[in-house]
Write a protein that holds these residues in place. Structure first.
Motif, PDB file in Angstrom:
ATOM      1  N   GLY A   1       0.888  -0.898   0.098  1.00  0.00           N
ATOM      2  CA  GLY A   1      -0.023  -0.033   0.119  1.00  0.00           C
ATOM      3  C   GLY A   1       0.911   1.219   0.172  1.00  0.00           C
ATOM      4  N   ALA A   2       0.297   2.405  -0.503  1.00  0.00           N
ATOM      5  CA  ALA A   2       0.912   3.500  -0.559  1.00  0.00           C
ATOM      6  C   ALA A   2       0.856   4.580   0.684  1.00  0.00           C
ATOM      7  CB  ALA A   2       0.761   4.147  -1.950  1.00  0.00           C
ATOM      8  N   ILE A   3       2.080   5.220   0.819  1.00  0.00           N
ATOM      9  CA  ILE A   3       1.722   6.418   1.821  1.00  0.00           C
ATOM     10  C   ILE A   3       1.893   7.772   0.881  1.00  0.00           C
ATOM     11  CG2 ILE A   3       2.646   7.518   3.841  1.00  0.00           C
ATOM     12  CD1 ILE A   3       3.779   4.866   4.670  1.00  0.00           C
ATOM     13  N   SER A   4       0.939   8.366   0.842  1.00  0.00           N
ATOM     14  CA  SER A   4       0.841   9.528   0.010  1.00  0.00           C
ATOM     15  C   SER A   4      -0.202  10.640   0.509  1.00  0.00           C
ATOM     16  CB  SER A   4       0.598   9.194  -1.640  1.00  0.00           C
ATOM     17  OG  SER A   4       0.343  10.375  -2.247  1.00  0.00           O
ATOM     18  N   PHE A   5      -0.068  11.853   0.263  1.00  0.00           N
ATOM     19  CA  PHE A   5      -1.179  12.944   0.501  1.00  0.00           C
ATOM     20  C   PHE A   5      -1.216  13.568  -0.619  1.00  0.00           C
ATOM     21  CE2 PHE A   5       1.275  11.739   4.497  1.00  0.00           C
ATOM     22  CZ  PHE A   5      -0.091  11.532   5.366  1.00  0.00           C
TER      23      PHE A   5
ATOM     24  N   GLY B   1      -5.795  15.647   2.161  1.00  0.00           N
ATOM     25  CA  GLY B   1      -5.895  14.466   2.926  1.00  0.00           C
ATOM     26  C   GLY B   1      -4.855  13.232   2.423  1.00  0.00           C
ATOM     27  N   PRO B   2      -5.110  12.096   3.082  1.00  0.00           N
ATOM     28  CA  PRO B   2      -4.136  11.025   2.427  1.00  0.00           C
ATOM     29  C   PRO B   2      -4.786  10.428   1.259  1.00  0.00           C
ATOM     30  CG  PRO B   2      -5.574  10.452   4.454  1.00  0.00           C
ATOM     31  CD  PRO B   2      -5.653  11.772   4.351  1.00  0.00           C
ATOM     32  N   ASP B   3      -4.110  10.009   0.352  1.00  0.00           N
ATOM     33  CA  ASP B   3      -4.557   9.336  -0.735  1.00  0.00           C
ATOM     34  C   ASP B   3      -3.858   8.174  -1.326  1.00  0.00           C
ATOM     35  OD1 ASP B   3      -2.475  10.820  -1.919  1.00  0.00           O
ATOM     36  OD2 ASP B   3      -3.259  11.853  -3.477  1.00  0.00           O
ATOM     37  N   GLY B   4      -3.115   7.573  -0.409  1.00  0.00           N
ATOM     38  CA  GLY B   4      -2.390   6.300  -0.837  1.00  0.00           C
ATOM     39  C   GLY B   4      -3.093   5.092  -1.496  1.00  0.00           C
TER      40      GLY B   4
ATOM     41  N   MET C   1       3.311 -13.754 -11.217  1.00  0.00           N
ATOM     42  CA  MET C   1       3.924 -12.513 -10.635  1.00  0.00           C
ATOM     43  C   MET C   1       3.442 -11.751  -9.504  1.00  0.00           C
ATOM     44  SD  MET C   1       3.870 -10.899 -14.586  1.00  0.00           S
ATOM     45  CE  MET C   1       4.375  -9.468 -14.072  1.00  0.00           C
ATOM     46  N   ASP C   2       4.063 -10.759  -8.774  1.00  0.00           N
ATOM     47  CA  ASP C   2       3.959 -10.027  -7.800  1.00  0.00           C
ATOM     48  C   ASP C   2       2.839  -8.975  -8.079  1.00  0.00           C
ATOM     49  OD1 ASP C   2       5.494 -11.502  -6.134  1.00  0.00           O
ATOM     50  OD2 ASP C   2       7.034  -9.782  -6.184  1.00  0.00           O
ATOM     51  N   GLY C   3       1.927  -8.682  -7.340  1.00  0.00           N
ATOM     52  CA  GLY C   3       1.047  -7.536  -7.211  1.00  0.00           C
ATOM     53  C   GLY C   3       1.777  -6.170  -7.423  1.00  0.00           C
ATOM     54  N   GLU C   4       1.081  -5.138  -8.119  1.00  0.00           N
ATOM     55  CA  GLU C   4       1.694  -3.841  -8.364  1.00  0.00           C
ATOM     56  C   GLU C   4       1.585  -3.127  -7.102  1.00  0.00           C
ATOM     57  OE1 GLU C   4       0.278  -0.951 -11.225  1.00  0.00           O
ATOM     58  OE2 GLU C   4       1.657  -1.908 -12.608  1.00  0.00           O
ATOM     59  N   ASN C   5       2.558  -2.408  -6.620  1.00  0.00           N
ATOM     60  CA  ASN C   5       2.345  -1.482  -5.448  1.00  0.00           C
ATOM     61  C   ASN C   5       1.117  -0.297  -5.619  1.00  0.00           C
ATOM     62  OD1 ASN C   5       4.197  -2.519  -4.049  1.00  0.00           O
ATOM     63  ND2 ASN C   5       5.658  -1.195  -4.744  1.00  0.00           N
ATOM     64  N   GLY C   6       0.387  -0.031  -4.569  1.00  0.00           N
ATOM     65  CA  GLY C   6      -0.624   1.112  -4.924  1.00  0.00           C
ATOM     66  C   GLY C   6       0.320   2.510  -5.104  1.00  0.00           C
ATOM     67  N   ARG C   7      -0.578   3.361  -5.619  1.00  0.00           N
ATOM     68  CA  ARG C   7      -0.145   4.800  -5.865  1.00  0.00           C
ATOM     69  C   ARG C   7      -0.844   5.892  -5.350  1.00  0.00           C
ATOM     70  NH1 ARG C   7       0.163   3.336 -12.249  1.00  0.00           N
ATOM     71  NH2 ARG C   7      -1.702   1.890 -11.652  1.00  0.00           N
ATOM     72  N   ARG C   8      -0.235   6.969  -5.662  1.00  0.00           N
ATOM     73  CA  ARG C   8      -0.831   8.337  -5.187  1.00  0.00           C
ATOM     74  C   ARG C   8      -2.237   8.340  -5.724  1.00  0.00           C
ATOM     75  NH1 ARG C   8       0.079  12.964  -7.880  1.00  0.00           N
ATOM     76  NH2 ARG C   8      -0.188  14.136  -5.948  1.00  0.00           N
ATOM     77  N   GLN C   9      -3.150   9.447  -5.177  1.00  0.00           N
ATOM     78  CA  GLN C   9      -4.567   9.701  -5.741  1.00  0.00           C
ATOM     79  C   GLN C   9      -5.324   8.448  -5.737  1.00  0.00           C
ATOM     80  OE1 GLN C   9      -3.889  11.448 -10.004  1.00  0.00           O
ATOM     81  NE2 GLN C   9      -3.187  13.310  -8.863  1.00  0.00           N
ATOM     82  N   ASN C  10      -5.216   7.802  -4.469  1.00  0.00           N
ATOM     83  CA  ASN C  10      -6.052   6.562  -4.458  1.00  0.00           C
ATOM     84  C   ASN C  10      -6.038   5.579  -5.583  1.00  0.00           C
ATOM     85  OD1 ASN C  10      -7.277   7.474  -1.767  1.00  0.00           O
ATOM     86  ND2 ASN C  10      -8.186   9.021  -2.842  1.00  0.00           N
ATOM     87  N   MET C  11      -4.866   5.688  -6.243  1.00  0.00           N
ATOM     88  CA  MET C  11      -4.789   4.456  -7.548  1.00  0.00           C
ATOM     89  C   MET C  11      -4.357   3.060  -6.715  1.00  0.00           C
ATOM     90  SD  MET C  11      -3.643   6.596 -10.957  1.00  0.00           S
ATOM     91  CE  MET C  11      -2.410   7.398 -10.154  1.00  0.00           C
ATOM     92  N   ALA C  12      -5.093   2.221  -6.932  1.00  0.00           N
ATOM     93  CA  ALA C  12      -4.823   0.750  -6.646  1.00  0.00           C
ATOM     94  C   ALA C  12      -3.719   0.156  -7.457  1.00  0.00           C
ATOM     95  CB  ALA C  12      -5.904  -0.134  -6.518  1.00  0.00           C
ATOM     96  N   GLY C  13      -2.734  -0.546  -7.153  1.00  0.00           N
ATOM     97  CA  GLY C  13      -1.867  -1.478  -8.021  1.00  0.00           C
ATOM     98  C   GLY C  13      -2.750  -2.511  -8.711  1.00  0.00           C
TER      99      GLY C  13
ATOM    100  N   ASN D   1      -2.444   4.372   2.979  1.00  0.00           N
ATOM    101  CA  ASN D   1      -2.719   5.117   4.130  1.00  0.00           C
ATOM    102  C   ASN D   1      -4.118   5.789   4.008  1.00  0.00           C
ATOM    103  OD1 ASN D   1      -2.001   7.197   2.296  1.00  0.00           O
ATOM    104  ND2 ASN D   1      -1.246   8.448   3.832  1.00  0.00           N
ATOM    105  N   ALA D   2      -4.635   5.962   2.785  1.00  0.00           N
ATOM    106  CA  ALA D   2      -6.105   6.614   2.917  1.00  0.00           C
ATOM    107  C   ALA D   2      -7.061   5.477   3.370  1.00  0.00           C
ATOM    108  CB  ALA D   2      -6.508   6.502   1.250  1.00  0.00           C
ATOM    109  N   CYS D   3      -6.884   4.348   3.881  1.00  0.00           N
ATOM    110  CA  CYS D   3      -7.539   3.146   4.339  1.00  0.00           C
ATOM    111  C   CYS D   3      -7.629   3.403   5.915  1.00  0.00           C
ATOM    112  CB  CYS D   3      -7.193   1.910   4.049  1.00  0.00           C
ATOM    113  SG  CYS D   3      -7.614   1.353   2.294  1.00  0.00           S
TER     114      CYS D   3
END
Length: 426
Positions: A18-22, A32-35, A67-79, A126-128
């Motif tokens: 999961g991403a840590i982003s604001f 606010g948080p948007d990871g 394969m591994d899953g993709e990491n989460g990104r900013r602006q609430n974009m899931a990997g 971190n949005a969660c």
């Protein structure tokens, strides 16, 4: 080439972190948080296909990796979730764990599919973790790890009846006569090096699948001859046709006893299968007298058969078909205990499982280990102070500090969990 047993390794993919982003843009004063959350790791499935009849494709491809899953990104974009890997195996493949021998699946029908390694769930961004009390969480979850297993694949042929007996008693010849198998035959032992299947059609319209089982001799269950390779193929047979030669070259009754002992010693309950005892090669001179002596030792009458003259062929096929129709399927070796069994969740039992243990490998050094605590540790993102605080709070909650004190840990001692070290303080 028939390859009916192999060992493979399967590895499913790890979930994305999961991403840590604001949120940061010129139109938003307090973003606010948007990871976003990480993507799901790829899983590994096995799929049964009727057009395959050997495990030959696995002679080189011994490791199957998703394969591994993709990491989460900013602006609430899931990997992105990783694609699953679907591996085709022959119908009749039994899948078990190499480490314990536990049977995971019996793929006996076209299209049967089993999950053998589940992909890890993606970690939460971190949005969660945002709440009314915690508006700017600087914490995220790592993706759940994938699974890694070594599996035994065994092909056990789907035959209704199996022809058993010593080499050169006429098994392959009989199969050729009653079906279109076209198995090579010769007048020396071990002519047949692989099990052969044929479909037998009766005059009344009924039919069944017959298998010729080669290589059974005394000591077959221990690996002598070809028996240990092919006894597994008899496991699915509901009826056994036991051919005993009346050629006079061997002791017919001793051969009969030896083969039955081998079935018993194999350990799958093969000796309990309905068995039709057949006196084969009745066209040889003196066969009638030898059959009479053989029947006297048996205590019952065997069925006379000559594949050359077709004596007894129709009677044997009808008797076999009748037995198949009234005989239920037998569980495979290793499956009998699991039949109909479901794992019942017991919260009290699971609660009693120890969450961790502490070992003291050297002075002033303590190591925390255990499946539960290591699993929780793997999910916590330790790249921020808040993540480290979450881990310390979790360790306090499960009683690590209290246990360290009880074991005699001193101020300044190093405590290790995975790759994370911290200093003990009272």
């Amino acid at each position: 080439m028939l390859i009916d047993r192999c060992v493979i390794e399967v590895r499913s993919g790890k979930g994305g972190d999961g991403a840590i982003s604001f949120l940061r843009d010129k139109n938003t004063e307090w973003g606010g948080p948007d990871g976003g959350n990480g993507g799901h790791g790829g899983s590994v499935f096995l799929l049964a296909r009727a057009n395959l009849n050997t495990l030959y494709n696995f002679r080189h491809s011994r490791v199957i990796i998703a394969m591994d899953g993709e990491n989460g990104r900013r602006q609430n974009m899931a990997g992105h979730a990783a694609p699953d890997v679907v591996v085709e195996v022959p119908v009749g493949t039994v899948v078990s764990l190499e480490s314990t021998g536990e049977v995971l699946a019996d793929l006996k029908k076209e299209g049967d599919k089993v999950l053998v390694a589940a992909g890890g769930r993606g970690g939460k961004g971190n949005a969660c973790f945002k709440s009314a009390r915690h508006r700017i969480p600087k914490i995220a979850e790592n993706g759940h790890p994938g699974e890694r297993k070594r599996l035994i694949l065994e092909l056990k042929m789907l035959a209704d009846a199996g022809v058993i007996g010593f080499p050169s008693v006429g098994k392959s010849t009989f199969l050729n006569v009653v079906s279109r198998a076209n198995v090579p035959t010769a007048d020396y032992p071990f002519t047949t090096l692989i099990p052969n299947l044929g479909v037998c059609h009766l005059e009344d319209g009924r039919s069944f699948v017959l298998a010729d089982m080669p290589g059974l001799i005394q000591g077959a269950h221990e690996g002598k001859g070809l028996g240990i390779q092919f006894l597994r193929h008899i496991e699915r047979c509901r009826v056994l046709i036991h051919l005993v030669s009346m050629s006079g070259e061997r002791d017919a009754y001793q051969d009969y006893l030896i083969i039955n002992e081998e079935l018993k010693d194999y350990g799958a309950g093969l000796e309990k299968r309905p068995q039709i005892v057949v006196a084969s090669m009745m066209d040889v001179e003196g066969a009638e007298e030898r059959k009479a002596a053989f029947d006297k030792q048996l205590g019952f009458k065997s069925l006379a058969l000559s594949s050359l003259t077709r004596q007894g062929v129709d009677e044997l096929l009808k008797k076999t078909m009748d037995l198949i129709e009234k005989t239920p399927e037998f569980p495979l070796k290793g499956l009998s205990e699991k039949e109909g069994g479901l794992k019942i969740y017991d919260a009290h039992k699971d609660r009693s499982i120890q969450a961790f243990e502490i070992i003291h490998p050297k002075p002033h050094f303590w190591k925390i280990q255990g499946e539960q605590v290591e699993k929780e540790y793997a999910l916590i993102n330790l790249s921020t102070d808040e993540g480290i605080k979450k881990l310390i709070d979790y360790l306090d909650k499960i009683g690590v500090e209290e246990e360290l004190k009880k074991k005699g840990a001193q101020e300044g001692d190093t405590v290790s969990l995975g790759e994370f070290d911290f200093e003990y303080s009272e």
